[in-house]
Design an enzyme around this catalytic site. Structure first.
Site, PDB file in Angstrom:
ATOM      1  N   HIS A   1      16.575  -0.008   6.651  1.00  0.00           N
ATOM      2  CA  HIS A   1      16.318  -1.452   6.635  1.00  0.00           C
ATOM      3  C   HIS A   1      17.556  -2.192   7.140  1.00  0.00           C
ATOM      4  CE1 HIS A   1      13.501   0.313   3.717  1.00  0.00           C
ATOM      5  NE2 HIS A   1      12.697  -0.678   4.032  1.00  0.00           N
TER       6      HIS A   1
ATOM      7  N   GLU B   1       4.220   1.185   7.399  1.00  0.00           N
ATOM      8  CA  GLU B   1       5.111   2.177   6.792  1.00  0.00           C
ATOM      9  C   GLU B   1       4.356   3.427   6.337  1.00  0.00           C
ATOM     10  OE1 GLU B   1       8.579  -0.783   4.950  1.00  0.00           O
ATOM     11  OE2 GLU B   1       7.149   0.201   3.618  1.00  0.00           O
TER      12      GLU B   1
ATOM     13  N   HIS C   1       8.619   2.258  -1.818  1.00  0.00           N
ATOM     14  CA  HIS C   1      10.064   2.138  -2.038  1.00  0.00           C
ATOM     15  C   HIS C   1      10.503   0.676  -2.143  1.00  0.00           C
ATOM     16  CE1 HIS C   1      10.523   2.696   2.646  1.00  0.00           C
ATOM     17  NE2 HIS C   1      10.414   1.413   2.365  1.00  0.00           N
TER      18      HIS C   1
ATOM     19  N   HIS D   1       1.250  -4.509   2.267  1.00  0.00           N
ATOM     20  CA  HIS D   1       2.075  -5.691   2.014  1.00  0.00           C
ATOM     21  C   HIS D   1       2.439  -6.350   3.335  1.00  0.00           C
ATOM     22  CE1 HIS D   1       5.110  -2.561   2.697  1.00  0.00           C
ATOM     23  NE2 HIS D   1       6.098  -3.423   2.650  1.00  0.00           N
TER      24      HIS D   1
END
Length: 288
Positions: free
Chosen positions: A59, A244, A12, A197
């Protein structure tokens, strides 16, 4: 009864939403990524559900380090698009399914999972980017998403975060909850976030293609074994934000084979590097 017919897994990355909104999808940098979702958009048109149970992480839109629940279920009738600092994305308000959400809350809490119930939430790129990738952006004004959405936030930002095993077991509880709902609904469950990441520190920009693809292999063929992978391996191999990926285990735990049914059918698999210094992964699995 309601039934889970498929699970969808996708990254996402916020920059994907920006590229979509600014008409950059055919630029050389972005075109290979968006090409990987062309099959998915047609599949969605051919397999449009009534409801998507969408697992993502907030977030700092609804929750901050002052208050961050481990699991939060969106129970509202609608969810406005959040302003993440550059204005809300030009997207339709997300329509919820309060009746199914309330039933899932009752069932899952009775199965000993503690949920935070949210009767008002704004949704950020963690939820809107997967919708855009799978459905295209509906025309505005006046557009609408083709199904209702139940947002489900998981804390993967502030430690301690839930284990892969806990997420996998929660997916099983969600499947049982959906299947005990007395309306005839076609439900899909989506797991979002990842893949490898890291956004800060000495390893900022880390991408581990080999580990990511091994994760996809195991998610398809050995989800119970994958659920036992400890946090430290995610952080070491996939970067600090690679954690995640535990959210994908919620979606995988809700599939029929985990409860003794037949193995799912792999309809699509895609992996691409880079997208804003992030590895993008994507799967579609159909229940049989």
């Amino acid at each position: 009864m309601a039934r889970i017919t498929a699970s969808v897994y996708t990254s996402h990355v916020p920059a994907i939403g920006v590229a979509l909104d600014q008409g950059k999808t055919q630029e050389p940098y972005w075109q290979p990524l968006f090409a990987g979702y062309e099959y998915s958009k047609q599949w969605m048109k051919d397999n449009t559900p009534d409801v998507v149970f969408l697992v993502y992480n907030d977030h700092a839109t609804n929750f901050s380090l002052e208050l961050i629940p481990t699991f939060a279920l969106g129970c509202a009738a609608e969810f406005p698009i959040a302003d993440e600092g550059w204005g809300p994305r030009p997207l339709p308000t997300v329509q919820g399914h309060p009746e199914l959400a309330a039933h899932i809350a009752q069932s899952v809490i009775q199965q000993d999972f503690d949920l935070t119930l949210c009767n008002a939430m704004k949704v950020d790129h963690g939820l809107t980017v997967p919708l855009s990738l799978m459905c295209d952006n509906p025309p505005m004004p006046g557009g609408a998403w083709p199904f209702k959405v139940i947002p489900f936030h998981v804390n993967v930002v502030q430690y301690p975060v839930p284990s892969g095993a806990r997420c996998f077991a929660l997916g099983q509880a969600i499947r049982r909850a959906v299947e005990s709902f007395d309306q005839d609904l076609n439900v899909q469950i989506w797991g979002t976030g990842g893949m490898s990441h890291q956004l800060q520190g000495a390893r900022a920009g880390l991408i581990n293609k080999a580990w990511d693809n091994a994760f996809l292999d195991r998610l398809i063929a050995d989800p119970a074994g994958l659920a036992q992978v400890p946090h430290i391996e995610y952080v070491r191999e996939a970067g600090s934000e690679g954690i995640e990926l535990v959210m994908w285990l919620i979606a995988r735990g809700a599939m029929a084979d985990v409860a003794g049914g037949p193995a799912p059918t792999l309809k699509h698999r895609f992996f691409h590097v880079p997208a804003s210094n992030t590895a993008v992964g994507h799967l579609i699995l159909e229940n049989n």
